[in-house]
Structures are given as structure tokens and as C-alpha cells.
Write an enzyme that holds these catalytic residues in place. Structure first.
Site, PDB file in Angstrom:
ATOM      1  N   HIS A  41       0.830  -1.206   0.000  1.00 18.08           N
ATOM      2  CA  HIS A  41       0.000   0.000   0.000  1.00 18.08           C
ATOM      3  C   HIS A  41       0.866   1.260   0.000  1.00 18.08           C
ATOM      4  O   HIS A  41       0.586   2.223  -0.702  1.00 18.08           O
ATOM      5  CB  HIS A  41      -0.942   0.007   1.204  1.00 18.08           C
ATOM      6  N   LYS A  91      -9.781  -7.668   8.510  1.00 16.37           N
ATOM      7  CA  LYS A  91     -10.443  -7.825   9.806  1.00 16.37           C
ATOM      8  C   LYS A  91     -10.261  -6.549  10.610  1.00 16.37           C
ATOM      9  O   LYS A  91      -9.271  -5.837  10.450  1.00 16.37           O
ATOM     10  CB  LYS A  91      -9.862  -9.020  10.574  1.00 16.37           C
TER      11      LYS A  91
END
Lengths: 280, 190
Positions: B39, B104
Site C-alpha cells: 500500500h 479484519k
């Protein structure tokens, strides 16, 4: 004087890293099963079913229970009448970690320097090694790999003596509420009370090496463990998507502290509460 | 809980907008793994005006760093990692066309706003169920940043990958909805 060759240490540490990654301890597995029986949320039941099934697959197929096979924490009790021969003791442990993580297809999750140049060391070393010198001529090793989803949600609060039991409970619950569903519950919660800031943190880690079925031998602390567990299970956090099984156990360890202090540390462990223990 | 909804990739905004927080889904098709270092690398590339190594239009990103595959297996254990660490980069990545995210844990309000703007859905896989999830992965092919090892950007062919819609594209949050009925905690009563 009894002698122990570093090669034996390396071999054992390598095996223990694999064991810890593949096989969930029986007390934790049984705790998950009990949680499944009492869980009230329907989604929570589905999540617990997946977690239990996961433990069974990992064990049957020698696969890592979780892809985060952790930073390797090693607790060593070294008998003062044992002579380590054939090489460097710390290096032997790190060689064992490198061997175990490579041979066992475990993930290498350690960077050599934390801030400016985060480069993976590619063999999961160095481990975090705590050595205690004890009477006797044995070497006791506990390997406790720690995943960072839950480690990132751990914390320390420096209370004052006037905060008392209530203050301790509030401090623990603030950390738990802040963590919420993020550390992969059902959690196992290690609490260290007393010592210095660093000692409290270490106690909270050591607390996680105790079975979840075993309460603190001092009745006051055993009661505190049970009360904290009840509080955590009333938060609604549940097994990740809400419910009643937020934690399987709270293990508290304490140590002597200063007249002016009451440090409290909380290490949160996910349901992958892994460890391996051997005496050489 | 109702029966699982089957979804296939590519995952369009139209498909995304039909899902509601709490829906259980089974994903079949290609999902693309990326986590912290990838990222960072991708948002830095965009800031320099470079093209990304992967076209993210209508893709599902999986926040993952698997264990190495054993010989003969497509992948090692491969459960979700904590999504929150990607939050700083996520609005930029959603604007690149991502319509689904699997991870999550909670997301920031900035991410939820970007999800609403782009019609994207956030799914949770069960954290720690990594050996079980591996059963639904049929292949793993590195697409970019191979030097990042387990953090590389890779295509995963999945069949019936189990996940739950946590935040839908209207911003409804199942973490809040799911906890509420079982919350009986009051700090002031300690």
C-alpha cells in the site's frame, strides 16, 4: 558439571517453533469448544465453528494455525550448574528459530530495524529472549510466538496505589475496549501488576504461558481473574462479530513494586494462544 | 443467519450496492492481496504520477501476508490481517477502482466516507482461521513487488472463500450492530 551442546538447543528450538505454530494447546482448544456451547450470538457461533475447524485442520495437516506465526518470544530458565558448550547460547537459540521458521514453512515477520529501514531479516530472527538463572542443571525453554494483530492492542498504565482494585479493573477494561474486535477474539488476556513499567509488561507476557484452566494461586488474584473475565465477556465484543465469548481467560501475575506505584500491563493474545515447552 | 450469498469477480459497484452489513458471502474468482508495504509503495507511485502495476478497477483487495506454501500446495496459511493499518492509504486506493476489501477489524470514518463515495464494500474474514481459509485458495500468482516476500501483490484464485459484510456501501457497520445486543458493560459501575 553437566554439559549441554548448543546444537541440542538449536535442534529443540527449531522443533518447538514448528509445534507452537501448528498445534493449538489443548486447554485453549477446549476453551473454544466451551465458548461455542455457551455463545449466544448466531454469527458468533459461526465464527467459533470456523476457528475450531481451523485448529483441527492445522493439527491434522501440520499447517500454521494462523499466517502470522509471530515474533518468537523465548523464555529460558538456565540452571546455574549447567555448562553450555560448543558455541554461543543466544546464537544457538536464534539459529533454532531460523531453522524452525524455514523448515516449517512459517512466515518470517521480523524487520531488523523498526523505523528508518524496515527490512525483513528473512528468517524471523532475532527472537525476544528472556533468560533467568535458576538452581539446578537443566535448561527449560518456553517458545511463545506472538502475533501482532493482538500485540498492537496491548498496553501499560501507570496507576498510583490509591487507584486500588477498581483502578486496576478500569485500566484493564480501557485497554480491552480500545482493542475491541481488532485482536482476533476470543482473546486470552495476560495482566501484569506491580514491578516497574517493564517488569509489569514482562509479567503480562509470562501470564500467557500459564494454562487458561489454572487460576492464580493467591485467592485474591484468582477472584480478580474471574471478575475481569466476566467484565470482558459483558462488552459484546464476542468472537469478532459480536457475542458473549470475548475472552477465554484472564491470567494475572504480580510482582513486588515501589511504595509510590501500581503499574498495570495488559498483553492481549488472540485465540491463537500458542506455545511449546521443553526441559533439556 | 440466512444462507450465504455467492459472489463472483469482477466485483462491480452494482453488485456491491446489493450487499448489506451482516450478509454472509462466498467469493469465487480472483482476489488480489496487498498489505502494509505494498500500500505504501502504490500510494507513493501514484504521488509520483506513475501508473500502478495492477489495474484495480472492480477488484477485491485482500489484506494478507500468507505463510510460504508447502511443496505441492498453492499457498500456505492465509487469514486476514488487520485492515486498520491500511486506512491511511485506503481512500486513495478506493479511488483507483477497488470495490471490495477483505480484512479484519475496524476502519476509520475517512475510509467509510470513501467507501460510500465509491460504492465499495468491506468484508471480514475470520481472523486467525488461516488454515481453513487456505482450503478455498486454488492458486497464488505474484503480480508485483516480489521483493516484498509475503507482502507482495498477488492474484489468488478462490472458490467459495467465506466472508461477512461488515461495512456496506451505505456505511452500516456490523461490528456495531453485532455487539450491541450482547453489551451489558458500564465502566461507571466498576
Amino acid at each position: 558439571m553437566r554439559e549441554l551442546d548448543v546444537k541440542v538447543i538449536t535442534e529443540n528450538v527449531a522443533e518447538m517453533c514448528k509445534e507452537a505454530a501448528y498445534y493449538l494447546p489443548e486447554d485453549v482448544y477446549n476453551g473454544l469448544k466451551r465458548g461455542r456451547e455457551t455463545e449466544k450470538s448466531e454469527v458468533g457461533k459461526i465464527v467459533l465453528d470456523q476457528i475450531i475447524k481451523n485448529a483441527e485442520i492445522a493439527k491434522a495437516e501440520d499447517r500454521p494455525y494462523c499466517q502470522d506465526t509471530g515474533m518468537t518470544i523465548v523464555f529460558v530458565k538456565l540452571g546455574q550448574d549447567l555448562h553450555i558448550v560448543g558455541g554461543d547460547f543466544t546464537q544457538a537459540i536464534n539459529d533454532g528459530i531460523a531453522k524452525g521458521y524455514t523448515e516449517g514453512y512459517l512466515r518470517k515477520s521480523v524487520v531488523g530495524e523498526p523505523l528508518f529501514n524496515r527490512v525483513n531479516t528473512k528468517n524471523n530472527t532475532p527472537g525476544v529472549i528472556y533468560t533467568e538463572i535458576v538452581p539446578g542443571d537443566k535448561l527449560e525453554i518456553t517458545i511463545a510466538p506472538k502475533g501482532f494483530g493482538s500485540e498492537n492492542k496491548s498496553g501499560v498504565k501507570m496507576l498510583v496505589p490509591a487507584d486500588g482494585v477498581k483502578g486496576v479493573k478500569k485500566a484493564v477494561m480501557e485497554i480491552i475496549l480500545h482493542a475491541s474486535m481488532n485482536p482476533c477474539p476470543p482473546m486470552v488476556v495476560g495482566v501484569g501488576i506491580g514491578g516497574t513499567m517493564d517488569r509489569a509488561a514482562l509479567l503480562s507476557k509470562k501470564a500467557l504461558t500459564r494454562s487458561i484452566d489454572e487460576r492464580n494461586p493467591m485467592p485474591e488474584y484468582a477472584k480478580l481473574e474471574e471478575e475481569l473475565l466476566e467484565l470482558i465477556n459483558s462488552t459484546g465484543i464476542g468472537p469478532q462479530l459480536g457475542g458473549t465469548t470475548s475472552a477465554l481467560a484472564v491470567n494475572v501475575e504480580w510482582g513486588p513494586t515501589h511504595i509510590a506505584g501500581l503499574p498495570v500491563a495488559v498483553t492481549i493474545c488472540c485465540h491463537a494462544m500458542r506455545h511449546s515447552h521443553r526441559i533439556l | 443467519m440466512a444462507e450465504s450469498i455467492r459472489i463472483t469477480t469482477p466485483f462491480t459497484e452494482e453488485m456491491s450496492r446489493k450487499l448489506k452489513a451482516g450478509d454472509s458471502v462466498l467469493i469465487t474468482g480472483t482476489i488480489i492481496s496487498a498489505r502494509d508495504a505494498a500500500h505504501k509503495a502504490m500510494t507513493e507511485a501514484l504521488a509520483r504520477g506513475e501508473k500502478l502495476p495492477v489495474d484495480w478497477t472492480n477488484q477485491i483487495v485482500y489484506y494478507l501476508g500468507p505463510t510460504p506454501a508447502k511443496p505441492g500446495d498453492p499457498i500456505g496459511s492465509c487469514g486476514p490481517t488487520t485492515s486498520g493499518r491500511m486506512d491511511a492509504y485506503t481512500p486513495t486506493m478506493l479511488d483507483q477502482g477497488i470495490k471490495g476489501m477483505v480484512g479484519k477489524g475496524s476502519r476509520t470514518p475517512e475510509v467509510v466516507e470513501a467507501m460510500k463515495r465509491n460504492g465499495a464494500t468491506y468484508f471480514a474474514a475470520v481472523g486467525g482461521a488461516a488454515a481453513l481459509i487456505a482450503k478455498s485458495v486454488k492458486s497464488y500468482t505474484v503480480l508485483a513487488y516480489p521483493e516484498l516476500g509475503p507482502e507482495a501483490v498477488a492474484a489468488l484464485e478462490v472458490v467459495d472463500f467465506p466472508a461477512i459484510v461488515v461495512i456496506d456501501c451505505e456505511g452500516n457497520n456490523f461490528y456495531e450492530i453485532g455487539q450491541k445486543p450482547y453489551r451489558n458493560f458500564d465502566m461507571s459501575k466498576i
